[in-house]
Design an enzyme around this catalytic site. Structure first.
Site, PDB file in Angstrom:
ATOM      1  N   ASP A  67       0.805  -1.224   0.000  1.00 58.28           N
ATOM      2  CA  ASP A  67       0.000   0.000   0.000  1.00 58.28           C
ATOM      3  C   ASP A  67       0.841   1.278   0.000  1.00 58.28           C
ATOM      4  OD1 ASP A  67      -2.321  -1.657   0.216  1.00 58.28           O
ATOM      5  OD2 ASP A  67      -1.819  -1.908   2.328  1.00 58.28           O
TER       6      ASP A  67
ATOM      7  N   GLY B 144       1.404   2.977  -2.672  1.00 62.67           N
ATOM      8  CA  GLY B 144       0.977   3.836  -3.786  1.00 62.67           C
ATOM      9  C   GLY B 144       1.625   3.406  -5.101  1.00 62.67           C
ATOM     10  N   LYS B 145       1.898   2.109  -5.208  1.00 61.86           N
ATOM     11  CA  LYS B 145       2.546   1.584  -6.432  1.00 61.86           C
ATOM     12  C   LYS B 145       1.676   1.785  -7.663  1.00 61.86           C
ATOM     13  CE  LYS B 145       2.682  -2.506  -4.646  1.00 61.86           C
ATOM     14  NZ  LYS B 145       2.340  -2.255  -3.260  1.00 61.86           N
TER      15      LYS B 145
ATOM     16  N   LYS C  42      -0.386   4.093  -8.458  1.00 59.48           N
ATOM     17  CA  LYS C  42      -0.274   5.460  -8.968  1.00 59.48           C
ATOM     18  C   LYS C  42       1.037   5.642  -9.749  1.00 59.48           C
ATOM     19  CE  LYS C  42       0.056  10.014  -8.870  1.00 59.48           C
ATOM     20  NZ  LYS C  42       0.307  10.917  -7.793  1.00 59.48           N
TER      21      LYS C  42
ATOM     22  N   HIS D 241      -5.035  -1.891  -6.106  1.00 60.61           N
ATOM     23  CA  HIS D 241      -4.406  -0.661  -6.582  1.00 60.61           C
ATOM     24  C   HIS D 241      -5.476   0.379  -6.818  1.00 60.61           C
ATOM     25  CE1 HIS D 241      -0.834  -3.080  -8.383  1.00 60.61           C
ATOM     26  NE2 HIS D 241      -0.702  -2.845  -7.105  1.00 60.61           N
TER      27      HIS D 241
ATOM     28  N   THR E  74      -6.040 -11.658   3.679  1.00 60.01           N
ATOM     29  CA  THR E  74      -7.161 -10.978   3.031  1.00 60.01           C
ATOM     30  C   THR E  74      -8.316 -11.945   2.790  1.00 60.01           C
ATOM     31  OG1 THR E  74      -6.235 -11.419   0.844  1.00 60.01           O
ATOM     32  CG2 THR E  74      -5.636  -9.323   1.868  1.00 60.01           C
TER      33      THR E  74
ATOM     34  N   GLN F 148       1.797  -6.076  -3.186  1.00 66.07           N
ATOM     35  CA  GLN F 148       2.197  -6.097  -1.768  1.00 66.07           C
ATOM     36  C   GLN F 148       3.524  -5.343  -1.572  1.00 66.07           C
ATOM     37  OE1 GLN F 148       1.357  -9.652  -2.972  1.00 66.07           O
ATOM     38  NE2 GLN F 148      -0.712  -8.899  -2.715  1.00 66.07           N
TER      39      GLN F 148
ATOM     40  N   THR G  33       2.745 -12.557   3.056  1.00 69.93           N
ATOM     41  CA  THR G  33       1.869 -13.192   2.087  1.00 69.93           C
ATOM     42  C   THR G  33       2.550 -14.491   1.634  1.00 69.93           C
ATOM     43  OG1 THR G  33       0.510 -12.827   0.135  1.00 69.93           O
ATOM     44  CG2 THR G  33       2.751 -11.905   0.045  1.00 69.93           C
TER      45      THR G  33
ATOM     46  N   ARG H 142     -10.204  -2.814   5.553  1.00 68.86           N
ATOM     47  CA  ARG H 142      -9.696  -2.770   6.934  1.00 68.86           C
ATOM     48  C   ARG H 142      -8.888  -1.500   7.191  1.00 68.86           C
ATOM     49  NH1 ARG H 142      -6.450  -8.329   7.620  1.00 68.86           N
ATOM     50  NH2 ARG H 142      -5.973  -7.914   5.437  1.00 68.86           N
TER      51      ARG H 142
ATOM     52  N   ARG I 142      -5.809   0.597   8.155  1.00 67.29           N
ATOM     53  CA  ARG I 142      -4.394   0.232   8.183  1.00 67.29           C
ATOM     54  C   ARG I 142      -3.724   0.791   9.426  1.00 67.29           C
ATOM     55  NH1 ARG I 142      -3.997   2.138   1.994  1.00 67.29           N
ATOM     56  NH2 ARG I 142      -4.934   0.303   1.049  1.00 67.29           N
TER      57      ARG I 142
ATOM     58  N   ASP J 114       2.351  14.784   0.666  1.00 66.57           N
ATOM     59  CA  ASP J 114       1.395  15.833   1.049  1.00 66.57           C
ATOM     60  C   ASP J 114       0.621  15.463   2.316  1.00 66.57           C
ATOM     61  OD1 ASP J 114       0.470  13.897  -0.948  1.00 66.57           O
ATOM     62  OD2 ASP J 114      -1.502  14.788  -0.581  1.00 66.57           O
TER      63      ASP J 114
ATOM     64  N   GLY K 254       0.031  13.949  -4.580  1.00 68.34           N
ATOM     65  CA  GLY K 254      -1.438  13.908  -4.580  1.00 68.34           C
ATOM     66  C   GLY K 254      -1.914  12.697  -5.343  1.00 68.34           C
TER      67      GLY K 254
HETATM   68  P1  IMP Z   1      -2.728 -12.907   2.038  1.00 70.51           P
HETATM   69  O1  IMP Z   1      -1.820 -12.345   1.002  1.00 70.51           O
HETATM   70  O2  IMP Z   1      -4.183 -12.677   1.784  1.00 70.51           O
HETATM   71  O3  IMP Z   1      -2.405 -14.338   2.334  1.00 70.51           O
HETATM   72  O4  IMP Z   1      -2.432 -12.106   3.399  1.00 70.51           O
HETATM   73  C1  IMP Z   1      -1.185 -12.238   4.091  1.00 70.51           C
HETATM   74  C2  IMP Z   1      -0.749 -10.901   4.686  1.00 70.51           C
HETATM   75  O5  IMP Z   1      -0.406 -10.014   3.632  1.00 70.51           O
HETATM   76  C3  IMP Z   1      -1.830 -10.200   5.483  1.00 70.51           C
HETATM   77  O6  IMP Z   1      -1.206  -9.520   6.574  1.00 70.51           O
HETATM   78  C4  IMP Z   1      -2.416  -9.211   4.520  1.00 70.51           C
HETATM   79  O7  IMP Z   1      -3.008  -8.105   5.160  1.00 70.51           O
HETATM   80  C5  IMP Z   1      -1.179  -8.805   3.748  1.00 70.51           C
HETATM   81  N1  IMP Z   1      -1.457  -8.344   2.388  1.00 70.51           N
HETATM   82  C6  IMP Z   1      -1.793  -9.093   1.311  1.00 70.51           C
HETATM   83  N2  IMP Z   1      -1.950  -8.324   0.226  1.00 70.51           N
HETATM   84  C7  IMP Z   1      -1.697  -7.056   0.604  1.00 70.51           C
HETATM   85  C8  IMP Z   1      -1.652  -5.806  -0.101  1.00 70.51           C
HETATM   86  O8  IMP Z   1      -1.881  -5.702  -1.304  1.00 70.51           O
HETATM   87  N3  IMP Z   1      -1.325  -4.719   0.660  1.00 70.51           N
HETATM   88  C9  IMP Z   1      -1.021  -4.799   1.969  1.00 70.51           C
HETATM   89  N4  IMP Z   1      -1.040  -5.946   2.656  1.00 70.51           N
HETATM   90  C10 IMP Z   1      -1.370  -7.068   1.984  1.00 70.51           C
END
Ligand code: IMP
Length: 434
Positions: free
Chosen positions: A17, A19-20, A22, A45, A131, A227, A242, A306, A308, A336, A424
């Site tokens: 997260d 901001g990839k 963008k 994204h 997730t 991720q 993940t 959720r 963050r 910003d 932004g």
């Molecule tokens: P999973 O990838 O659904 O198995 O989740 C495993 C962990 O990676 C969890 O803590 C998720 O919140 C985190 N996670 C999976 N995908 C993302 C993402 O795109 N952004 C941020 N956290 C992620």
């Protein structure tokens, strides 16, 4: 001499997260291909174009440019229902998708989604807070060789044989091991997936072959990571990671290109820090300032909604990210969001058992006990949208001195130049540092 196109890999340098989407979208103009190579619809994204918000989970961000070839590599796990839904959103607008899906990519099934939730709950505090999209179970079926690839889905006989095995294996685990109720009907799921196969068949092909041939013809390729580094299965904060490799090296296995083909690796760093899911996060602020960053930065999951967890840039973590990815430069996003703060803390080390450590510990028990050593940098005023857009037009020299000091501090500490700064949400709100 053979012509060769150029390649760039875009990596989230923190916990996801950053901001990839963008940045990928911004840079995409210079590339003919945009390729996803790991993860699945656990990713989210958000890209804003002409005021319209696009939330993508599986389709590469390049989809917003109709002329680009968008590719889903073999390292991605695909929930076909989600992919087809996402495709429809664009088809509804009269767009014909220029999409290629790897025949080697593995397919996610509903019983893997159910198991994902059951297993994570079973693990208690050792769970990752997934997730719940079936990502982990799909990758584990791939690793134990009972997974089903796109090519298998397209072949009715192979599909039936493999599906029978996977269905029995997974529903037995669900009902007998995890004591879950499972009312999935085998025939219904199979027919549903045969329908998906018909829809996706025209897009399925050999990704490695096409990408390598394209490079040979001088085409440029962008690889879009999902991720972040700290969620990498091998190098992240295991087990709260993940189930795929999120670091730059994963491009080679996840798309079928050789390491010598990679030219640039851009690490995307949010000007503060956020994380979803479980696990220690040394620079997290659980108080008012954490809430402030969350609200101001709209830090709610694109995939799950959720909230963050938010905190400060952690240079111990960031130097580690630079080391294992070999970033050629960094993009700093959402700077910003920090507007109006008097001072901005940035972690330069961890205090642990009376000493200071500078390398990210492998043992999460140690990370849990680490207290960040902060350097307080001066903030800058709260700018109006008009002032921010003037800065975008004025480029790097027009940024306030203290913002430039903050950026320089990160570049010096990581020994990695900063090439882009995002001020932004809009596609245009980016400054290139020349
Ligand atoms: P999973 O990838 O659904 O198995 O989740 C495993 C962990 O990676 C969890 O803590 C998720 O919140 C985190 N996670 C999976 N995908 C993302 C993402 O795109 N952004 C941020 N956290 C992620």
């Amino acid at each position: 001499m053979n012509k060769s196109g150029k390649t760039i890999v875009i990596i989230g340098a923190q916990w996801g997260d950053e901001g990839k989407g963008k940045i990928t979208d911004y840079l995409a103009t210079a590339y003919d291909y945009v390729v996803r190579y790991q993860g699945g619809n656990n990713a989210g994204h958000t890209v804003v174009v002409d005021g319209e918000v696009h939330k993508l989970h599986l389709l590469p961000s390049g989809v917003l440019y109709p002329q680009k070839r968008i590719v889903i590599g073999n390292g991605v796990v695909i929930d076909p229902a989600v992919l087809i839904d996402e495709m429809k959103q664009f088809e509804k607008k009269g767009r014909k998708l220029n999409l290629l899906i790897s025949e080697r990519a593995h397919v996610i099934f509903p019983f893997q989604v159910m198991l994902d939730k059951a297993i994570d709950a079973f693990k208690g505090k050792l769970g990752a807070g997934t997730t719940g999209r079936g990502i982990g179970p799909c990758y584990s079926d791939k690793a134990d060789r009972s997974g089903i690839r796109m090519i298998d889905l397209l072949n009715p006989r192979t599909f039936k044989e493999k599906f029978e095995l996977l269905f029995s294996k997974k529903t037995l685990a669900l009902t007998q091991l995890y004591k879950q109720q499972c009312d999935l009907d085998k025939g219904t799921v199979m027919r549903q997936y045969q329908g998906y196969a018909r829809k996706l068949k025209p897009y399925v092909g050999d990704v490695s072959l096409e990408l390598n041939q394209a490079l040979g013809r001088g085409k440029n390729i962008m690889f879009e990571g999902a991720q972040g580094v700290m969620l990498d299965l091998d190098h992240g904060a295991y087990p709260h990671t993940t189930s795929s490799n999120t670091i730059a090296g994963s491009v080679c296995t996840g798309a079928g290109i050789g390491p010598t083909r990679i030219n640039e690796i851009l690490g995307v760093v949010k000007a503060y820090l956020s994380r979803v899911g479980a696990g220690p996060l040394p620079t997290e602020d659980t108080g008012a300032i954490g809430n402030y960053l969350r609200e101001r930065g709209k830090e709610y999951g694109t995939t799950t909604g959720r909230p963050r967890r938010c905190g400060w840039v952690d240079l111990v973590q960031l130097r580690y990210a630079c080391r294992i990815n070999g970033f050629t430069s960094l993009a700093i996003t959402k700077i910003d969001v920090l507007d109006g703060l008097k001072t901005i803390p940035i972690a330069v080390g961890y205090r642990y058992k009376g000493g200071v450590i500078n390398e990210f510990p492998t043992d999460l028990g140690v990370v849990e006990q680490c207290k960040p050593v902060y350097k307080e940098l001066k903030g800058w005023p709260d700018y109006t949208p008009g002032q921010l857009s003037a800065m975008v037009h004025g480029g790097y020299p027009s940024l306030p001195k203290t913002m430039k000091e903050y950026l320089k501090f990160i570049a010096d500490a990581t020994q990695t130049p900063i090439s882009l700064i995002s001020l932004g949400q809009e596609r245009e709100a980016v400054i290139e540092v020349l």
